[in-house]
Each structure stands twice: as C-alpha cells, then as structure tokens.
Design a protein around this motif. Structure first.
Motif, short mmCIF file in Angstrom:
data_model
loop_
_atom_site.label_atom_id
_atom_site.label_comp_id
_atom_site.label_asym_id
_atom_site.label_seq_id
_atom_site.Cartn_x
_atom_site.Cartn_y
_atom_site.Cartn_z
N GLN A 29 -24.34 26.81 25.64
CA GLN A 29 -25.15 28.02 25.78
C GLN A 29 -26.61 27.69 26.05
O GLN A 29 -27.27 28.37 26.82
CB GLN A 29 -25.06 28.87 24.49
N LEU A 30 -27.11 26.65 25.39
CA LEU A 30 -28.52 26.28 25.52
C LEU A 30 -28.83 25.54 26.82
O LEU A 30 -29.91 25.67 27.37
CB LEU A 30 -28.94 25.39 24.34
N GLY A 31 -27.89 24.72 27.28
CA GLY A 31 -28.17 23.86 28.42
C GLY A 31 -28.78 22.55 27.93
O GLY A 31 -28.76 22.23 26.75
N ASP A 32 -29.35 21.79 28.86
CA ASP A 32 -29.88 20.46 28.53
C ASP A 32 -31.08 20.56 27.60
O ASP A 32 -32.08 21.20 27.93
CB ASP A 32 -30.28 19.70 29.80
N LEU A 33 -30.98 19.91 26.43
CA LEU A 33 -32.07 19.93 25.47
C LEU A 33 -33.18 18.98 25.92
O LEU A 33 -32.91 17.87 26.39
CB LEU A 33 -31.59 19.53 24.08
N VAL A 34 -34.41 19.44 25.75
CA VAL A 34 -35.56 18.62 26.13
C VAL A 34 -36.47 18.32 24.93
O VAL A 34 -37.36 17.48 25.00
CB VAL A 34 -36.39 19.28 27.26
N PHE A 35 -36.25 19.02 23.80
CA PHE A 35 -37.10 18.84 22.63
C PHE A 35 -36.32 19.22 21.38
O PHE A 35 -35.59 20.20 21.38
CB PHE A 35 -38.35 19.74 22.76
N VAL A 36 -36.49 18.42 20.32
CA VAL A 36 -35.90 18.73 19.02
C VAL A 36 -36.96 18.50 17.95
O VAL A 36 -37.62 17.47 17.94
CB VAL A 36 -34.67 17.83 18.72
N GLN A 37 -37.11 19.47 17.07
CA GLN A 37 -38.00 19.34 15.91
C GLN A 37 -37.15 19.45 14.66
O GLN A 37 -36.39 20.43 14.51
CB GLN A 37 -39.07 20.43 15.92
N LEU A 38 -37.25 18.46 13.78
CA LEU A 38 -36.42 18.41 12.58
C LEU A 38 -37.26 18.68 11.33
O LEU A 38 -38.47 18.48 11.34
CB LEU A 38 -35.75 17.03 12.47
N PRO A 39 -36.59 19.09 10.24
CA PRO A 39 -37.32 19.32 8.99
C PRO A 39 -37.73 17.98 8.36
O PRO A 39 -37.18 16.92 8.72
CB PRO A 39 -36.29 20.03 8.11
N ASP A 40 -38.64 18.02 7.42
CA ASP A 40 -39.04 16.81 6.70
C ASP A 40 -38.05 16.51 5.59
O ASP A 40 -37.53 17.43 4.94
CB ASP A 40 -40.44 16.99 6.08
N VAL A 41 -37.80 15.22 5.36
CA VAL A 41 -36.97 14.81 4.23
C VAL A 41 -37.65 15.30 2.96
O VAL A 41 -38.87 15.24 2.83
CB VAL A 41 -36.79 13.28 4.21
N GLY A 42 -36.86 15.85 2.04
CA GLY A 42 -37.40 16.38 0.79
C GLY A 42 -37.63 17.88 0.82
O GLY A 42 -37.89 18.49 -0.22
#
Length: 121
Positions: A29-42
């Motif tokens: 649905q999204l297509g090719d991803l160009v950026f990912v932001q992840l949460p911080d550990v903890g």
C-alpha cells in the motif's frame, strides 16, 4: 505467537517480548520506503500510540504500537536502508521489540487466518 493488527502491524510474541513490524500488505500500500523513524529504546508506549514513522514515495504514515509496553530494542538497519522493510517486512525489516505490559492483551488481535480474511475485504 504471531498476531496482526487492523493497522497492518505484525507481532511475533516470545514470552513477554514482541518483535513488531508492518505487514507485506502495508508495504504494498505504501510503495517503496525512503525513510524510517523509530522510537527510542526505553520509551513506554500505550496501545495505539504512534511508535514509528515511515515515508514512501507515495505518503508518510505512522506505525502504531500494537500493545502497551516498553521499547527494548530497535532495528537501526532499516533506518540506514528502508528498502529492507519492502524486501523482507516480516524478517529483516522488523521495526522494534517491546516488553509487553500484559501479554494476554494479544488475544484481542488477529491471528494469521483472521488477518488474511480482514485484508480481503
């Protein structure tokens, strides 16, 4: 134990820790991803809270926390190479691991056959 959400996240639960990512359906649905932001550990998150952000050539989208808990690990490889999510969404393309507050909450989520039925609609 493999579970799925109606927001197209998957969880592989081992003990009280779940590995979380987005489904193949979501990547299509999204297509090719160009950026990912992840949460911080903890970080502690509640069910349904925004946990990560993905951007594709088509759109930006939130990835929601499927169950309440604390982030214990992130997959920094997908930050450096978002294509990993498109190429292997339920393997190398996982997003984060979360120590669940209540594993029994997973019973309310889809199993694989239920999810496949859900995405047919």
């Amino acid at each position: 134990m493999l579970k799925f959400t109606d927001e197209h996240e998957w969880l592989n639960i081992e003990g009280d820790v779940a590995t979380v990512g987005i489904t193949e359906f979501a990547t299509k649905q999204l297509g090719d991803l160009v950026f990912v932001q992840l949460p911080d550990v903890g970080t502690s998150l509640d069910k349904g809270e925004g946990a990560a952000v993905v951007e594709s050539v088509k759109a930006a989208s939130d990835v929601y926390c499927p169950l309440a808990g604390e982030i214990t690990e992130i997959n920094s490889a997908i930050v450096d190479d978002p294509e990993l999510v498109n190429n292997d969404p339920m393997g190398e393309g996982w997003f984060f691991k979360i120590k669940l507050k209540n594993v029994a909450d997973a019973n309310a989520l889809f199993d694989e056959s239920g999810y496949k039925e859900f995405i047919k609609e």
